[in-house]
Design an enzyme around this catalytic site. Structure first.
Site, PDB file in Angstrom:
ATOM      1  N   TYR A  73       0.858  -1.182   0.000  1.00 39.71           N
ATOM      2  CA  TYR A  73       0.000   0.000   0.000  1.00 39.71           C
ATOM      3  C   TYR A  73       0.899   1.239   0.000  1.00 39.71           C
ATOM      4  CZ  TYR A  73      -4.291   2.592   1.054  1.00 39.71           C
ATOM      5  OH  TYR A  73      -5.372   3.426   0.992  1.00 39.71           O
ATOM      6  N   SER A 129     -26.687  14.165  -3.663  1.00 40.91           N
ATOM      7  CA  SER A 129     -27.612  13.427  -2.802  1.00 40.91           C
ATOM      8  C   SER A 129     -27.745  14.139  -1.462  1.00 40.91           C
ATOM      9  CB  SER A 129     -27.108  12.003  -2.577  1.00 40.91           C
ATOM     10  OG  SER A 129     -25.942  12.035  -1.756  1.00 40.91           O
ATOM     11  N   ARG A 154     -23.152  13.939 -11.264  1.00 40.93           N
ATOM     12  CA  ARG A 154     -23.437  13.345 -12.576  1.00 40.93           C
ATOM     13  C   ARG A 154     -24.234  14.333 -13.418  1.00 40.93           C
ATOM     14  NH1 ARG A 154     -26.060   9.328  -9.642  1.00 40.93           N
ATOM     15  NH2 ARG A 154     -24.484   8.267  -8.466  1.00 40.93           N
TER      16      ARG A 154
END
Length: 133
Positions: A56, A108, A130
């Site tokens: 990582y 949202s 979007r």
């Protein structure tokens, strides 16, 4: 003093099934700026395995206790800690690379709440929406 705890620790990077072990840790002194948290739930994510493997981008110093997510309950507090009380539920806040968050679906209701919370905390938000057309 904290209660004793049981942790999964890796003392080196490598395959999780061979470099991790269960360790019993003794109680430690709670200093004036410390918060002792009893973890109630903590998921295991692919990134947790990647950190143990050493692949990582952010590698914790070893020995390390894996995991960056979950929810815990405040067990005890140091004398200088304000704004928390035993019994409060908290989430971990690991060190990060700056004070910005990026979120998808920012139009949202949840996205709008995240924007407001981030603003109140002085955190810049980068919000992706979007195009409906």
């Amino acid at each position: 003093m904290s209660p004793p705890s049981t942790d999964v620790v890796n003392e080196q990077q490598g395959p999780p099934d061979s470099v991790t072990r269960l360790v019993e840790l003794p109680p430690v002194e709670i200093k004036e700026n410390d918060v002792c948290v009893k973890m109630l739930a903590a998921p295991i994510n692919p990134s947790d395995f990647n950190k143990i493997e050493g692949v990582y981008p952010v590698r914790p110093q070893v020995p390390a206790v894996g995991g960056y997510e979950g929810v815990g309950e405040v067990h005890s507090l140091g004398s200088a800690v304000r704004g928390l009380s035993p019994g409060d539920w908290v989430i971990p806040c690991p060190p990060s690379f700056g004070d910005s968050i990026v979120q998808n679906g920012a139009t949202s209701m949840l996205g709008q709440c995240i924007i407001q919370i981030a603003r109140a905390q002085g955190i810049r938000s980068i919000n992706i929406i979007r195009d409906r057309w």
